[in-house]
Design an enzyme around this catalytic site. Structure first.
Site, PDB file in Angstrom:
ATOM      1  N   CYS A   1       0.771  -1.197  -0.010  1.00 19.41           N
ATOM      2  CA  CYS A   1      -0.061   0.024   0.007  1.00 19.41           C
ATOM      3  C   CYS A   1       0.851   1.280  -0.074  1.00 19.41           C
ATOM      4  CB  CYS A   1      -0.871   0.152   1.331  1.00 19.41           C
ATOM      5  SG  CYS A   1      -2.151  -1.135   1.251  1.00 19.41           S
ATOM      6  N   ASP A   2       1.742   1.399  -0.971  1.00 19.92           N
ATOM      7  CA  ASP A   2       2.828   2.637  -1.195  1.00 19.92           C
ATOM      8  C   ASP A   2       2.745   2.963  -2.528  1.00 19.92           C
ATOM      9  OD1 ASP A   2       5.193   4.108  -1.313  1.00 19.92           O
ATOM     10  OD2 ASP A   2       5.692   3.519   0.797  1.00 19.92           O
TER      11      ASP A   2
END
Ligand SMILES: *Cc1c(COP(=O)(O)O)cnc(C)c1O
Length: 375
Positions: free
Chosen positions: A323-324
């Protein structure tokens, strides 16, 4: 992908993501480099992949080692390397690391600054030292920037000072940048170093060694010149500038020893589209933080194989599973993958034996570090 790795993947179906690494390939690469440059002493740049299985094989082949930190020095010693076969090649070393290496018998150290030279004089008295020169990194896909090396004029002063401090002013080094695709970069760097060699000889300092660093490229998405092209350019330039007074020649290949010996096996987590955008997003279970750090700036362009190769392809962006927002491998490099690709498919990322395993983060988003199989 070579047969040995393909067979391992087919027979064992190891959990993904993982690196499968062919140790025999390291031996073949090492021998090819040695055959191409028989006059050079090869110091394997351990940071490219420090796996003990690789160090063991290279010790058997009488390789020497370029260590970037004290843990790498100790890993080489543990693999059976003689301390005299280890160069501590990082120009940025903790005092404690210098002391420990010196106590272990390592006696060759790189530096590029006054303060590092003073540290070496105090904590590794009498050691052989070589100064790193700043050279152009044009033509390198993974340049080493201005972080390392100094000017020729400064290096001259430093080498004179080294002798005054009781150290052995042994030689000069440079690094033309990693994944260097032009042979001319070595020729230009050798010319620069040779002038300083002569200049220092006139000043009474007799250097005996030129360290040409690493940089030799691996075939990723694009073809690159082979080791023979680099060897010809290097020997031509060394002969032109040094003639019969040839100094010891060192090379520190990392990528070219291990890069094409490894394959990352990964799984497609998701293929998605944003509205009617023709570019599909392919999310793999390995990304920037799982070890593919050299995709930063889309610098290193890996090759992928899929179960649908040969079928119709379409444009893709390729990203990792975290989730980056920075965890994108390629968005601007015009990658295409088969239209049939779907969640659950296994894909291979080729030539991932160098600069992958040690770049993998620890549990970012909970993902385990990259599994490694040395076969
Ligand atoms: C990283 C490094 C190398 C290895 O470079 P490659 O491009 O992987 O061959 C060699 N020497 C030094 C000093 C390095 O820092």
């Amino acid at each position: 992908m070579n047969n040995k790795i393909a067979r391992f993947l087919a027979d064992r179906q190891p959990a993904t993501p993982c690196l499968v690494f062919d140790i025999d390939r390291v031996e073949a690469n090492f021998r090819a480099i040695r055959d191409a440059l028989p006059l050079a002493q090869i110091y394997y740049a351990v940071k490219a992949n420090p796996a003990p299985q690789i160090l063991d094989r290279l010790v058997k082949l009488d390789s020497r080692f370029d260590a970037a930190g004290i843990e790498e020095v100790e890993a080489c010693l543990a693999a059976g390397a003689a301390p005299s076969a280890i160069s501590f090649g990082n120009t940025i070393k903790k005092i404690s690391a210098i002391r420990r290496a010196h106590e272990a018998g390592v006696d060759m150290f790189a530096f590029d600054s006054d303060e590092e030279l003073a540290k070496l004089a105090e904590h590794a008295p009498g050691a052989r030292v070589y100064c790193r020169i700043l050279v152009e990194n044009d033509g390198a896909d993974w340049p080493l920037s201005r972080k390392f090396g100094t000017t020729v004029a400064h290096a001259r002063a430093l080498m004179l000072r080294a002798g005054e401090l009781g150290l052995d002013p042994f030689g000069l080094s440079f690094h033309v940048g990693s994944q260097q695709t032009t042979t001319g970069s070595y020729e230009a760097a050798i010319a620069k170093v040779a002038m300083l060699f002569t200049d220092l000889r006139d000043a009474g300092v007799n250097l005996r060694m030129v360290n040409l660093g690493g940089g030799f490229p691996v075939r990723y998405r694009d073809e690159v010149p082979g080791i023979d092209a680099f060897a010809n350019a290097i020997m031509g330039a060394m002969t032109e500038h040094f003639g019969n007074a040839m100094p010891d020649m060192l090379i520190e290949p990392g990528r070219s020893v291990v890069g094409d010996a490894g394959v990352v096996s990964a799984e497609v987590v998701l293929v998605s589209r944003k509205g009617d955008d023709p570019v599909r997003w392919v999310y793999l279970d390995i990304g920037r933080f799982g070890g593919l750090a050299e995709t930063e700036g889309e610098a290193i362009k890996y090759r992928f194989t899929t179960p649908h190769d040969g079928g119709e392809t379409g444009p893709v962006a390729i990203a990792g599973p975290t989730c980056d927002g920075a965890d994108i491998l390629y968005e601007r490099s015009n990658y295409r993958l088969p239209l049939a690709l779907a969640s659950g498919d296994r894909v291979e990322v080729l030539a991932t034996g160098a600069y992958v395993t040690t770049y993998a983060s620890q549990r970012f988003n909970g993902f385990a570090p990259l599994a490694e199989h040395y076969i």
